[in-house]
Design an enzyme around this catalytic site. Structure first.
Site, PDB file in Angstrom:
ATOM      1  N   THR A 107       0.555  -1.074   0.117  1.00 55.79           N
ATOM      2  CA  THR A 107       0.118   0.022  -0.060  1.00 55.79           C
ATOM      3  C   THR A 107       0.813   1.269   0.050  1.00 55.79           C
ATOM      4  O   THR A 107       2.099   1.331   0.469  1.00 55.79           O
ATOM      5  CB  THR A 107      -0.780   0.064   1.252  1.00 55.79           C
ATOM      6  OG1 THR A 107      -1.314   1.307   1.435  1.00 55.79           O
ATOM      7  CG2 THR A 107      -0.140  -0.387   2.425  1.00 55.79           C
ATOM      8  N   ASP A 108       0.306   2.408  -0.275  1.00 57.50           N
ATOM      9  CA  ASP A 108       1.090   3.488  -0.385  1.00 57.50           C
ATOM     10  C   ASP A 108       0.979   4.242   1.077  1.00 57.50           C
ATOM     11  O   ASP A 108       1.709   4.952   1.353  1.00 57.50           O
ATOM     12  CB  ASP A 108       0.269   4.687  -1.311  1.00 57.50           C
ATOM     13  CG  ASP A 108      -1.236   4.910  -1.120  1.00 57.50           C
ATOM     14  OD1 ASP A 108      -1.694   4.304  -0.185  1.00 57.50           O
ATOM     15  OD2 ASP A 108      -1.746   5.848  -1.640  1.00 57.50           O
ATOM     16  N   GLU A 109       0.418   3.611   1.971  1.00 60.84           N
ATOM     17  CA  GLU A 109       0.406   4.108   3.199  1.00 60.84           C
ATOM     18  C   GLU A 109       1.626   3.853   4.159  1.00 60.84           C
ATOM     19  O   GLU A 109       1.731   4.875   5.214  1.00 60.84           O
ATOM     20  CB  GLU A 109      -0.904   3.361   4.041  1.00 60.84           C
ATOM     21  CG  GLU A 109      -2.277   3.613   3.489  1.00 60.84           C
ATOM     22  CD  GLU A 109      -3.468   3.145   3.992  1.00 60.84           C
ATOM     23  OE1 GLU A 109      -3.500   3.275   5.440  1.00 60.84           O
ATOM     24  OE2 GLU A 109      -4.524   3.038   3.502  1.00 60.84           O
ATOM     25  N   TYR A 147      -1.933  -0.432  10.742  1.00 65.05           N
ATOM     26  CA  TYR A 147      -1.833  -1.184   9.746  1.00 65.05           C
ATOM     27  C   TYR A 147      -0.729  -0.670   8.788  1.00 65.05           C
ATOM     28  O   TYR A 147      -0.007  -1.718   8.131  1.00 65.05           O
ATOM     29  CB  TYR A 147      -3.265  -0.756   8.928  1.00 65.05           C
ATOM     30  CG  TYR A 147      -3.174  -1.049   7.260  1.00 65.05           C
ATOM     31  CD1 TYR A 147      -3.226  -2.372   6.761  1.00 65.05           C
ATOM     32  CD2 TYR A 147      -3.334   0.022   6.661  1.00 65.05           C
ATOM     33  CE1 TYR A 147      -3.165  -2.681   5.798  1.00 65.05           C
ATOM     34  CE2 TYR A 147      -3.365  -0.273   5.096  1.00 65.05           C
ATOM     35  CZ  TYR A 147      -3.210  -1.494   4.653  1.00 65.05           C
ATOM     36  OH  TYR A 147      -3.331  -1.892   3.320  1.00 65.05           O
ATOM     37  N   LYS A 170       2.331  -3.064   7.314  1.00 65.45           N
ATOM     38  CA  LYS A 170       2.719  -3.525   5.911  1.00 65.45           C
ATOM     39  C   LYS A 170       4.055  -2.919   5.596  1.00 65.45           C
ATOM     40  O   LYS A 170       4.772  -3.764   4.760  1.00 65.45           O
ATOM     41  CB  LYS A 170       1.415  -2.555   4.968  1.00 65.45           C
ATOM     42  CG  LYS A 170       0.099  -3.208   5.145  1.00 65.45           C
ATOM     43  CD  LYS A 170       0.004  -4.552   4.496  1.00 65.45           C
ATOM     44  CE  LYS A 170       0.023  -4.631   2.844  1.00 65.45           C
ATOM     45  NZ  LYS A 170      -0.402  -5.850   2.573  1.00 65.45           N
TER      46      LYS A 170
HETATM   47  P1  NAD Z   1      -9.539  -7.539   2.066  1.00 61.03           P
HETATM   48  O1  NAD Z   1      -9.555  -7.386   3.549  1.00 61.03           O
HETATM   49  O2  NAD Z   1     -10.953  -7.275   1.268  1.00 61.03           O
HETATM   50  O3  NAD Z   1      -9.140  -8.837   1.700  1.00 61.03           O
HETATM   51  C1  NAD Z   1      -7.930  -9.779   2.410  1.00 61.03           C
HETATM   52  C2  NAD Z   1      -8.058 -11.168   2.137  1.00 61.03           C
HETATM   53  O4  NAD Z   1      -7.206 -11.715   2.878  1.00 61.03           O
HETATM   54  C3  NAD Z   1      -9.386 -11.834   2.852  1.00 61.03           C
HETATM   55  O5  NAD Z   1     -10.069 -12.702   1.740  1.00 61.03           O
HETATM   56  C4  NAD Z   1      -8.946 -12.687   4.026  1.00 61.03           C
HETATM   57  O6  NAD Z   1      -9.841 -13.762   4.302  1.00 61.03           O
HETATM   58  C5  NAD Z   1      -7.581 -12.944   3.591  1.00 61.03           C
HETATM   59  N1  NAD Z   1      -6.569 -13.025   4.969  1.00 61.03           N
HETATM   60  C6  NAD Z   1      -6.808 -12.404   5.881  1.00 61.03           C
HETATM   61  N2  NAD Z   1      -5.764 -12.633   6.914  1.00 61.03           N
HETATM   62  C7  NAD Z   1      -5.564 -14.087   6.314  1.00 61.03           C
HETATM   63  C8  NAD Z   1      -4.485 -15.057   6.779  1.00 61.03           C
HETATM   64  N3  NAD Z   1      -4.156 -15.037   8.183  1.00 61.03           N
HETATM   65  N4  NAD Z   1      -4.469 -16.257   6.123  1.00 61.03           N
HETATM   66  C9  NAD Z   1      -4.971 -16.305   5.100  1.00 61.03           C
HETATM   67  N5  NAD Z   1      -5.893 -15.201   4.467  1.00 61.03           N
HETATM   68  C10 NAD Z   1      -5.988 -14.329   5.207  1.00 61.03           C
HETATM   69  O7  NAD Z   1      -8.372  -6.561   1.589  1.00 61.03           O
HETATM   70  P2  NAD Z   1      -8.019  -5.907   0.337  1.00 61.03           P
HETATM   71  O8  NAD Z   1      -8.567  -4.636   0.332  1.00 61.03           O
HETATM   72  O9  NAD Z   1      -8.534  -6.937  -0.959  1.00 61.03           O
HETATM   73  O10 NAD Z   1      -6.300  -5.662   0.012  1.00 61.03           O
HETATM   74  C11 NAD Z   1      -5.726  -6.856  -0.397  1.00 61.03           C
HETATM   75  C12 NAD Z   1      -3.980  -6.448  -0.240  1.00 61.03           C
HETATM   76  O11 NAD Z   1      -3.983  -5.265  -0.908  1.00 61.03           O
HETATM   77  C13 NAD Z   1      -3.850  -6.428   0.987  1.00 61.03           C
HETATM   78  O12 NAD Z   1      -2.484  -6.960   1.302  1.00 61.03           O
HETATM   79  C14 NAD Z   1      -3.709  -4.682   1.291  1.00 61.03           C
HETATM   80  O13 NAD Z   1      -2.571  -4.436   2.212  1.00 61.03           O
HETATM   81  C15 NAD Z   1      -3.394  -4.267  -0.176  1.00 61.03           C
HETATM   82  N6  NAD Z   1      -4.031  -2.990  -0.725  1.00 61.03           N
HETATM   83  C16 NAD Z   1      -5.086  -2.530  -0.368  1.00 61.03           C
HETATM   84  C17 NAD Z   1      -5.622  -1.655  -0.732  1.00 61.03           C
HETATM   85  C18 NAD Z   1      -7.122  -1.139  -0.753  1.00 61.03           C
HETATM   86  O14 NAD Z   1      -7.544   0.343  -1.001  1.00 61.03           O
HETATM   87  N7  NAD Z   1      -8.254  -1.934  -0.229  1.00 61.03           N
HETATM   88  C19 NAD Z   1      -4.709  -0.472  -1.287  1.00 61.03           C
HETATM   89  C20 NAD Z   1      -3.578  -1.121  -1.524  1.00 61.03           C
HETATM   90  C21 NAD Z   1      -2.805  -1.929  -1.115  1.00 61.03           C
HETATM   91  P1  TYD Z   2     -10.824   3.789   4.241  1.00 63.25           P
HETATM   92  O1  TYD Z   2     -12.007   3.229   3.189  1.00 63.25           O
HETATM   93  O2  TYD Z   2     -11.024   3.155   5.783  1.00 63.25           O
HETATM   94  O3  TYD Z   2      -9.636   3.570   3.761  1.00 63.25           O
HETATM   95  P2  TYD Z   2      -7.984   4.003   4.432  1.00 63.25           P
HETATM   96  O4  TYD Z   2      -8.257   4.282   5.708  1.00 63.25           O
HETATM   97  O5  TYD Z   2      -7.142   2.887   4.183  1.00 63.25           O
HETATM   98  O6  TYD Z   2      -7.714   5.330   3.489  1.00 63.25           O
HETATM   99  O7  TYD Z   2     -10.953   5.379   4.576  1.00 63.25           O
HETATM  100  C1  TYD Z   2     -10.901   6.149   3.469  1.00 63.25           C
HETATM  101  C2  TYD Z   2     -10.701   7.697   4.057  1.00 63.25           C
HETATM  102  O8  TYD Z   2     -12.372   7.704   4.447  1.00 63.25           O
HETATM  103  C3  TYD Z   2     -10.062   7.826   5.122  1.00 63.25           C
HETATM  104  O9  TYD Z   2      -9.441   9.226   5.220  1.00 63.25           O
HETATM  105  C4  TYD Z   2     -10.799   7.651   6.406  1.00 63.25           C
HETATM  106  C5  TYD Z   2     -12.420   8.138   5.988  1.00 63.25           C
HETATM  107  N1  TYD Z   2     -13.383   7.523   6.542  1.00 63.25           N
HETATM  108  C6  TYD Z   2     -14.756   8.119   7.045  1.00 63.25           C
HETATM  109  O10 TYD Z   2     -14.531   9.526   6.856  1.00 63.25           O
HETATM  110  N2  TYD Z   2     -15.912   7.681   7.461  1.00 63.25           N
HETATM  111  C7  TYD Z   2     -15.620   6.239   7.532  1.00 63.25           C
HETATM  112  O11 TYD Z   2     -16.953   5.692   7.950  1.00 63.25           O
HETATM  113  C8  TYD Z   2     -14.620   5.458   6.999  1.00 63.25           C
HETATM  114  C9  TYD Z   2     -14.599   3.915   6.918  1.00 63.25           C
HETATM  115  C10 TYD Z   2     -13.596   6.145   6.503  1.00 63.25           C
END
Ligand code: NAD
Ligand code: TYD
Length: 350
Positions: A131-133, A156, A160
């Site tokens: 992630t970019d975070e 988080y 990461k």
């Molecule tokens: P998500 O929470 O929707 O899915 C995570 C998946 O991992 C789930 O299916 C869960 O069952 C599985 N999982 C969790 N713990 C596990 C374990 N111990 N063993 C096996 N499986 C396990 O997440 P997402 O939003 O799809 O993110 C996927 C990846 O991309 C993550 O690594 C996250 O850090 C990264 N990422 C997410 C975003 C975003 O905006 N969602 C952006 C950049 C990077």
């Molecule tokens: P989120 O979707 O949780 O992603 P991330 O924290 O990884 O960026 O949140 C996106 C943005 O929205 C973040 O600045 C937090 C804000 N947010 C709210 O204002 N209300 C909410 O209920 C949630 C879940 C997030």
């Protein structure tokens, strides 16, 4: 050598799009989806490919070392695309240790398994999706580059960042071929409705309050999930081992502006009077340590690998709203908890 690719976290939001893309686009590969199905894992996301001959599902936790070894041996895994993680910042604030376990220890377990199972590393790739975070918060302008120093601010992002460091350490120490991508916020179909966009879509439809943290001034850089999956495909096939690529859409939005856009578009789609849904906006207590701004500079992946986002934000948001409105059963199953029975119903008796 035939590719048997292990995709971890394939039942989650982004992972399910990556699995679907690879299963459909590469019939010559075998795709093994490994996921322990936490609250965020939903096998309904994979319905359309679950019976494909080049797809297998393994319900295994990445903390289970013996389970991982078995999967590598049984499927002769040649490459890993690692997405399994605890992914929600708010949950990391209440339970940081769960994030250390899955994101840090789980990643190291997976690295160890790959390191021991693979003999000649030149034929294999360990791809870590991050992630970019990890770069922290851009409070004074600018963009995240691949060279930006790590400065994670939430449990988080700290977990990461730590897993990214381990991946690089294994590349340096053991000469594993690795690649890392750091992506901005994703949106689109199949996202668990605890994240901002699906939560608001769900609440607008049900006339429930839209909780905006603080003043809604925080900025995120949004990318449609299928564009991220395409980026992963491109980096997996063309990325240079040892490299990092940032993936993002040059698409910054203040949270409050996104929530207003969702209200406006949903008023139109639901045939409500303009301004109806905005009345649901409720400013609530800010998230602890809330990062102000993320913004990715995705020039490197564009220049070196030719990837760029395909969808404009308004189009992507419109598609996303339509998907949730058309898949009310998916949302209802997720909010009622019924989705967790999918594994038992479809795999339990096999
Ligand atoms: P998500 O929470 O929707 O899915 C995570 C998946 O991992 C789930 O299916 C869960 O069952 C599985 N999982 C969790 N713990 C596990 C374990 N111990 N063993 C096996 N499986 C396990 O997440 P997402 O939003 O799809 O993110 C996927 C990846 O991309 C993550 O690594 C996250 O850090 C990264 N990422 C997410 C975003 C975003 O905006 N969602 C952006 C950049 C990077
Ligand atoms: P989120 O979707 O949780 O992603 P991330 O924290 O990884 O960026 O949140 C996106 C943005 O929205 C973040 O600045 C937090 C804000 N947010 C709210 O204002 N209300 C909410 O209920 C949630 C879940 C997030």
């Amino acid at each position: 050598m035939k590719k048997n690719i292990l995709i971890t976290g394939g039942a989650g939001f982004i992972g399910s799009h990556v699995v679907k893309l690879f299963v459909k686009k590469y019939p010559e590969y075998h795709i093994v989806n490994l996921d322990c199905l936490t609250y965020a894992g939903n096998l309904e996301n994979l319905k359309e490919i679950e019976n494909a001959p080049n797809y297998s599902f393994e319900k295994v936790n990445i903390l289970d070392e013996a389970g991982l070894v078995k999967v590598f041996e049984n499927h002769r895994i040649t490459d890993v695309i690692h997405l399994a993680a605890e992914s929600h910042v708010d949950r990391s604030i209440t339970d940081p240790l769960a994030f250390v376990k899955t994101n840090v220890i789980g990643t190291v377990n997976l690295l160890n398994t790959a390191k021991s199972y693979w003999k000649d590393y030149s034929n294999h790739l360990f791809y870590h999706v991050s992630t970019d975070e990890v770069y922290g918060s851009l409070d004074d302008g600018g963009f995240f580059l691949e060279t930006t120093p790590y400065d994670p601010q939430s449990p988080y992002s700290a977990s990461k960042a730590s897993s990214d460091h381990f991946v690089r350490a294994y590349a340096n120490t053991y000469k594993l071929r690795t690649v890392i991508t750091n992506c901005s916020n994703n949106y689109g179909p199949n996202q668990f409705p605890e994240k901002l966009i699906p939560l608001c879509i769900h609440n607008i439809r049900n006339n429930k309050p839209l909780p905006v943290y603080g003043k809604g001034e925080n900025i995120r850089d949004w990318l449609y999930v299928e564009d991220h999956a395409r980026g992963i495909d491109v980096v997996f096939h063309q990325g240079k081992s040892g490299e990092t690529y940032n993936i993002g859409g040059f698409n910054e939005w203040k949270n409050i502006d996104i929530v207003r856009l969702l209200c406006q578009k949903m008023d139109e789609k639901l045939g409500r009077l303009s301004g109806t849904s905005e009345k649901l906006i409720t400013f609530v207590k800010d998230r602890a340590g809330h990062d102000l701004r993320y913004a990715i500079d995705a020039t490197k992946i564009q220049r070196e690998l030719g990837w760029e986002p395909s969808l404009q934000f308004e189009e992507g948001i419109s598609k996303t709203i339509d998907w949730y409105l058309d898949h009310q059963d998916w949302l209802d199953n997720v909010t009622s908890g019924n989705y967790q029975k999918y594994y038992e119903d479809h795999y339990g008796s096999r």
